[in-house]
Design a protein around this motif. Sequence first.
Motif, PDB file in Angstrom:
ATOM      1  N   VAL A 189      -1.588  -8.950   4.556  1.00 30.03           N
ATOM      2  CA  VAL A 189      -2.052  -7.627   4.134  1.00 30.03           C
ATOM      3  C   VAL A 189      -1.649  -7.336   2.695  1.00 30.03           C
ATOM      4  O   VAL A 189      -1.757  -6.215   2.229  1.00 30.03           O
ATOM      5  N   GLY A 190      -1.186  -8.368   2.000  1.00 29.95           N
ATOM      6  CA  GLY A 190      -0.715  -8.201   0.632  1.00 29.95           C
ATOM      7  C   GLY A 190      -1.758  -7.723  -0.347  1.00 29.95           C
ATOM      8  O   GLY A 190      -1.714  -6.586  -0.791  1.00 29.95           O
ATOM      9  N   ASP A 191      -2.723  -8.575  -0.679  1.00 31.73           N
ATOM     10  CA  ASP A 191      -3.703  -8.210  -1.682  1.00 31.73           C
ATOM     11  C   ASP A 191      -4.972  -7.686  -1.016  1.00 31.73           C
ATOM     12  O   ASP A 191      -5.776  -8.440  -0.493  1.00 31.73           O
ATOM     13  N   GLN A 192      -5.123  -6.375  -1.061  1.00 27.73           N
ATOM     14  CA  GLN A 192      -6.230  -5.772  -0.338  1.00 27.73           C
ATOM     15  C   GLN A 192      -7.528  -5.821  -1.114  1.00 27.73           C
ATOM     16  O   GLN A 192      -8.557  -5.394  -0.611  1.00 27.73           O
ATOM     17  N   VAL A 222      -6.026   0.364  11.482  1.00 28.06           N
ATOM     18  CA  VAL A 222      -4.633   0.735  11.725  1.00 28.06           C
ATOM     19  C   VAL A 222      -3.727   0.238  10.602  1.00 28.06           C
ATOM     20  O   VAL A 222      -4.004  -0.774   9.969  1.00 28.06           O
ATOM     21  N   PRO A 223      -2.641   0.960  10.352  1.00 28.29           N
ATOM     22  CA  PRO A 223      -1.708   0.510   9.313  1.00 28.29           C
ATOM     23  C   PRO A 223      -0.797  -0.606   9.815  1.00 28.29           C
ATOM     24  O   PRO A 223      -0.597  -0.754  11.021  1.00 28.29           O
ATOM     25  N   VAL A 224      -0.308  -1.361   8.853  1.00 28.58           N
ATOM     26  CA  VAL A 224       0.742  -2.333   9.151  1.00 28.58           C
ATOM     27  C   VAL A 224       2.002  -1.823   8.468  1.00 28.58           C
ATOM     28  O   VAL A 224       2.030  -1.641   7.253  1.00 28.58           O
ATOM     29  N   ILE A 225       3.003  -1.522   9.250  1.00 29.52           N
ATOM     30  CA  ILE A 225       4.252  -0.990   8.699  1.00 29.52           C
ATOM     31  C   ILE A 225       5.395  -1.876   9.173  1.00 29.52           C
ATOM     32  O   ILE A 225       5.508  -2.154  10.378  1.00 29.52           O
ATOM     33  N   GLY A 226       6.197  -2.310   8.222  1.00 33.55           N
ATOM     34  CA  GLY A 226       7.315  -3.195   8.558  1.00 33.55           C
ATOM     35  C   GLY A 226       6.841  -4.485   9.209  1.00 33.55           C
ATOM     36  O   GLY A 226       7.508  -5.025  10.085  1.00 33.55           O
ATOM     37  N   PHE A 253      -9.001  -3.643  12.186  1.00 34.59           N
ATOM     38  CA  PHE A 253      -8.850  -3.766  10.739  1.00 34.59           C
ATOM     39  C   PHE A 253      -7.467  -3.255  10.360  1.00 34.59           C
ATOM     40  O   PHE A 253      -7.022  -2.221  10.866  1.00 34.59           O
ATOM     41  N   ILE A 254      -6.796  -3.996   9.485  1.00 37.88           N
ATOM     42  CA  ILE A 254      -5.436  -3.594   9.129  1.00 37.88           C
ATOM     43  C   ILE A 254      -5.324  -3.299   7.644  1.00 37.88           C
ATOM     44  O   ILE A 254      -6.053  -3.863   6.824  1.00 37.88           O
ATOM     45  N   TYR A 255      -4.416  -2.387   7.309  1.00 32.88           N
ATOM     46  CA  TYR A 255      -4.151  -2.094   5.896  1.00 32.88           C
ATOM     47  C   TYR A 255      -2.691  -1.703   5.736  1.00 32.88           C
ATOM     48  O   TYR A 255      -2.048  -1.267   6.691  1.00 32.88           O
ATOM     49  N   ALA A 256      -2.198  -1.899   4.511  1.00 33.18           N
ATOM     50  CA  ALA A 256      -0.814  -1.519   4.223  1.00 33.18           C
ATOM     51  C   ALA A 256      -0.828  -0.167   3.516  1.00 33.18           C
ATOM     52  O   ALA A 256      -1.372  -0.059   2.428  1.00 33.18           O
ATOM     53  N   PRO A 257      -0.301   0.872   4.147  1.00 30.27           N
ATOM     54  CA  PRO A 257      -0.274   2.182   3.475  1.00 30.27           C
ATOM     55  C   PRO A 257       0.659   2.142   2.268  1.00 30.27           C
ATOM     56  O   PRO A 257       1.631   1.396   2.267  1.00 30.27           O
ATOM     57  N   ARG A 258       0.344   2.969   1.271  1.00 24.65           N
ATOM     58  CA  ARG A 258       1.149   2.988   0.050  1.00 24.65           C
ATOM     59  C   ARG A 258       2.556   3.506   0.309  1.00 24.65           C
ATOM     60  O   ARG A 258       2.762   4.332   1.161  1.00 24.65           O
TER      61      ARG A 258
END
Length: 117
Positions: A96-99, A77-81, A112-117
């Motif tokens: 979630v800074g440095d992937q 899932v994304p992490v937004i805000g 699992f989390i990620y920061a979308p571009r």
Amino acid sequence: MNPQLMLLLEIQDLYLQKTALLEEPGFDSVQEKHFNIDPRTAAEALDEKIEELKEGLDPAIQLRCERGFPTLGRMVVPVIGGVCYGCFVSIPTSRVGDQNQGVETCESCGRFIYAPR
Ligand SMILES: [Zn+2]
């Protein structure tokens, strides 16, 4: 993006499509009528592909996947805000800074989390 995370997103996509094929009401009859695809055969093909892709995952991530997908469904899932979109709990942005460091998980829901571009 971390290569393991990209692989996870791919696996998740196949997994969710398989689930839709087998569970969504009416979905299978539409597929069969219009596209001449037997949903069960299609689901088996997706399963094979999922197993194939899973071999590329680190053992620990693979294990988490096997436990998570059947119960959580969407595992990546994304992490937004600063908010995890799996459970809507705040996550420190530094996590979630440095992937390239590795694959991060949400402490609250385990996805699992990620920061979308
Ligand atoms: Zn979460």
